[in-house]
Design a protein around this motif. Structure first.
Motif: not given
Length: 171
Positions: A129-142
């Motif tokens: 879950n933490q791994e997925i959230w870190s990727v999603l946060r990176m994607i959402a940062s744009f």
């Protein structure tokens, strides 16, 4: 409005602002990155005589049969609308500034052994879950800063994925 989601005892426990509580085996958060509609300043938009709407304010029952329709934007909503109305309209034109990016997300299925591992070792599921959230946060940062280091990494990954998957140069 959901005020709390907590994973415990192998289930998601959800509480809303009005006091509703429920639990589920699976929780899908489909809130979207851009919850509030934005309509760009388009010259002539205010004087256009035909139906005009943002997908956020879609007019149910709108008769599009045989009509010339323009869709401005190439995001997820545009893709869904185009797919839905494409066979009804007489002519459809899609106006988009850039191609739709598709992040190269792995589509992993979890067999019963993996699901049992999640149940018996919740820390494994929490780490995933933490791994997925870190990727999603990176994607959402744009959405917040299109020029950030993370946004540029997302852009590069999406463009590489596009080049690998779409071989036709015209597309």
């Amino acid at each position: 409005e959901i005020t709390n989601c907590e994973y415990r005892d192998g289930r998601w426990h959800v509480r809303s602002a009005n006091g509703m509580e429920d639990s589920a085996d699976v929780l899908i958060t489909a809130t979207g990155a851009l919850t509030y509609p934005f309509t760009p300043d388009i010259p002539g938009l205010g004087t256009f005589k035909g139906p005009c709407m943002h997908t956020h304010h879609w007019q149910d029952g709108l008769d599009l049969k045989g009509k010339r329709v323009g869709i401005i934007g190439g995001g997820a909503s545009a893709v869904q609308i185009i797919t839905d109305i494409g066979d009804q309209v007489g002519h459809l034109t899609s106006f988009q500034r850039t191609v739709q990016w598709i992040y190269p997300w792995p589509h992993e299925t979890y067999d019963e052994n993996r699901r049992r591992e999640f149940r018996e070792h919740p820390e494994t599921l929490k780490a995933l879950n933490q791994e997925i959230w870190s990727v999603l946060r990176m994607i959402a940062s744009f959405v917040i800063d299109a020029n950030s280091k993370e946004a540029l990494e997302v852009q590069a990954a999406c463009e590489k994925h596009l080049e690998e998957k779409v071989k036709d140069p015209a597309l």
